[in-house]
Enzyme design. Structure first.
Site, PDB file in Angstrom:
ATOM      1  N   ARG A  87       5.011 -10.724 -15.466  1.00  0.00           N
ATOM      2  CA  ARG A  87       6.091 -10.330 -16.363  1.00  0.00           C
ATOM      3  C   ARG A  87       6.721 -11.564 -16.999  1.00  0.00           C
ATOM      4  NH1 ARG A  87       8.587  -9.676 -11.040  1.00  0.00           N
ATOM      5  NH2 ARG A  87       7.640  -7.600 -11.002  1.00  0.00           N
TER       6      ARG A  87
ATOM      7  N   TYR B 132       6.341  -0.344   8.438  1.00  0.00           N
ATOM      8  CA  TYR B 132       5.035   0.314   8.476  1.00  0.00           C
ATOM      9  C   TYR B 132       4.416   0.199   9.867  1.00  0.00           C
ATOM     10  CZ  TYR B 132       6.062  -0.727   3.603  1.00  0.00           C
ATOM     11  OH  TYR B 132       6.694  -0.858   2.396  1.00  0.00           O
TER      12      TYR B 132
ATOM     13  N   ASP C  95       1.242  -6.232   6.141  1.00  0.00           N
ATOM     14  CA  ASP C  95       1.068  -6.768   4.787  1.00  0.00           C
ATOM     15  C   ASP C  95      -0.369  -7.213   4.516  1.00  0.00           C
ATOM     16  OD1 ASP C  95       3.619  -6.351   3.918  1.00  0.00           O
ATOM     17  OD2 ASP C  95       4.257  -8.431   4.016  1.00  0.00           O
TER      18      ASP C  95
ATOM     19  N   ARG D 218       5.800   1.383  -6.514  1.00  0.00           N
ATOM     20  CA  ARG D 218       6.021   2.645  -5.807  1.00  0.00           C
ATOM     21  C   ARG D 218       5.374   3.780  -6.595  1.00  0.00           C
ATOM     22  NH1 ARG D 218      12.101   2.942  -3.170  1.00  0.00           N
ATOM     23  NH2 ARG D 218      12.505   0.692  -3.087  1.00  0.00           N
TER      24      ARG D 218
ATOM     25  N   HIS E 286       9.195  -2.426   4.543  1.00  0.00           N
ATOM     26  CA  HIS E 286       8.539  -3.718   4.675  1.00  0.00           C
ATOM     27  C   HIS E 286       7.571  -3.653   5.845  1.00  0.00           C
ATOM     28  CE1 HIS E 286      10.274  -6.168   1.546  1.00  0.00           C
ATOM     29  NE2 HIS E 286      11.502  -5.800   1.878  1.00  0.00           N
ATOM     30  N   ASP E 287       6.851  -4.751   6.045  1.00  0.00           N
ATOM     31  CA  ASP E 287       5.832  -4.845   7.083  1.00  0.00           C
ATOM     32  C   ASP E 287       6.288  -4.231   8.408  1.00  0.00           C
ATOM     33  OD1 ASP E 287       4.635  -6.425   9.495  1.00  0.00           O
ATOM     34  OD2 ASP E 287       3.272  -6.941   7.871  1.00  0.00           O
TER      35      ASP E 287
END
Length: 359
Positions: A43, A133, A159, A88, A129-130
């Site tokens: 970006r 999960y 991750d 997402r 975040h990691d």
């Protein structure tokens, strides 16, 4: 690195990567290391990331919130073999870059989606975040010492192992299937799924009665004194993995101890641990490395990330490389017929230049 200057088993594969964090870049790094021509779409102003995970890339800057930026992005998708995005669920669609649009332009496109919770399910749209999960996958609860809280192993498992690595495997499988069908497909790589996959062996142990549950009380989680870490005289550590009887015997010989209990006698494990701990504290880490060199006792020095590149085995194999002054792990695995080149720092380019090479 010019697209025609790439070697490796994925030479000729074109990948477009939407800029993201951690797992997506790691998966694309693996593809780039193996020879794929990965074009990173960043970006305006950039993500602030420029390091090992972004190596071997050409980088273009596009404003995907503008019609012109979206049009240029679609021109890349129309010529690519793979597109990787890590937003997402629903974000790519709102930008006009969802799989339906891209695969309508390019039916052979493999559209890979890297998320934490996946494209479906009650948590699909939730932040995470990691550590989150791992928690939901059942991979965090077993990590730690008895009576202590679970301990997150940096962000290596969800991750990278359960995320970026799973993404790369999914992309490779979809590319292989495309050779038979001629069609691309959507790859839904979720870190919660990958973290669960990493516990497959553990579930087998549970089913077989070899895992009693709880932290730090089992064979492979530090519960066994012959599969653990020990502090040495200099405040460093060694790792011991002497599971099999012959390795255990070599461990005892190196330590010069004769325990009063058998290896698999769990009642004797506390005393065995005290014996090992006291013995390891009598020498430095490097002295113990010398003692056990060639002994097949499965005893290794616990190295820091800055020490590991200097270990003789890693030096001999070229496990670590210097890329633009940054020491980092090199590509893997190794290939006999299509070797990969050493990584290079990323370089700026334009969509026009990329498309000129993607005939």
């Amino acid at each position: 690195m010019p697209s025609d200057d790439r070697t490796g088993p994925l030479s000729g594969i074109r990948v477009v990567e939407l800029a993201g964090l951690a797992p997506g870049p790691f998966g694309c790094m693996l593809l780039a290391d193996l020879g794929a021509d990965v074009v990173l779409v960043d970006r305006p102003g950039g993500t602030g990331l420029d390091g090992p995970l972004q190596r071997n890339r050409r980088v273009v800057t596009l404003d995907l919130k503008s019609p012109d930026g979206v049009a240029e992005m679609l021109s890349l998708a129309a010529r690519a073999d793979v597109l990787v995005e890590g937003h997402r669920p629903g974000v790519a669609e709102r930008l006009g870059l969802g799989p339906d649009v891209c695969q309508n332009l390019n039916p052979r496109l493999v559209y890979a989606r890297m998320t934490g919770w996946g494209q479906s399910g009650p948590l699909a749209a939730a932040a995470g975040h990691d550590i989150d999960y791992l928690a939901v996958a059942g991979a965090l609860e077993p990590l730690g010492r008895p009576g202590q809280r679970p301990h997150a192993p940096v962000n290596l498992l969800a991750d990278f192992a359960g995320g970026g690595m799973l993404l790369a495997v999914g992309v490779l499988a979809a590319l292989l299937e495309r050779e038979r069908s001629g069609r691309g497909q959507v790859v839904d790589a979720a870190m919660v799924d990958g973290s669960a996959l990493l516990t497959t062996f553990l579930h087998g142990m549970i089913a077989g009665g070899a895992w009693s549950g709880g932290r730090g009380g089992n064979l492979l989680d530090g519960g066994a004194p012959f599969y653990d870490t020990y502090e040495t005289a200099d405040g460093r550590y060694v790792a011991v993995g002497a599971l099999e009887p012959r390795f255990y015997a070599a461990l005892l010989r190196g330590l010069e101890v004769v325990p009063a209990t058998e290896q698999q006698d769990r009642d004797g494990w506390p005393e065995l641990r005290r014996l090992f701990a006291a013995r390891f504290r009598t020498r430095t880490r490097d002295e113990w490395e010398q003692v056990f060199t060639g002994a097949d006792a499965c005893v290794s020095p616990v190295l820091s990330p800055t020490e590991a590149p200097r270990h003789p085995h890693n030096v001999a194999r070229g496990t670590f490389v210097d890329v633009g002054g940054v020491v980092q792990p090199g590509p893997g695995p190794r290939f006999s017929r299509t070797p990969v080149k050493e990584p290079a720092v990323r370089e700026a380019t334009t969509v026009t230049e990329v498309l000129a090479g993607w005939k």
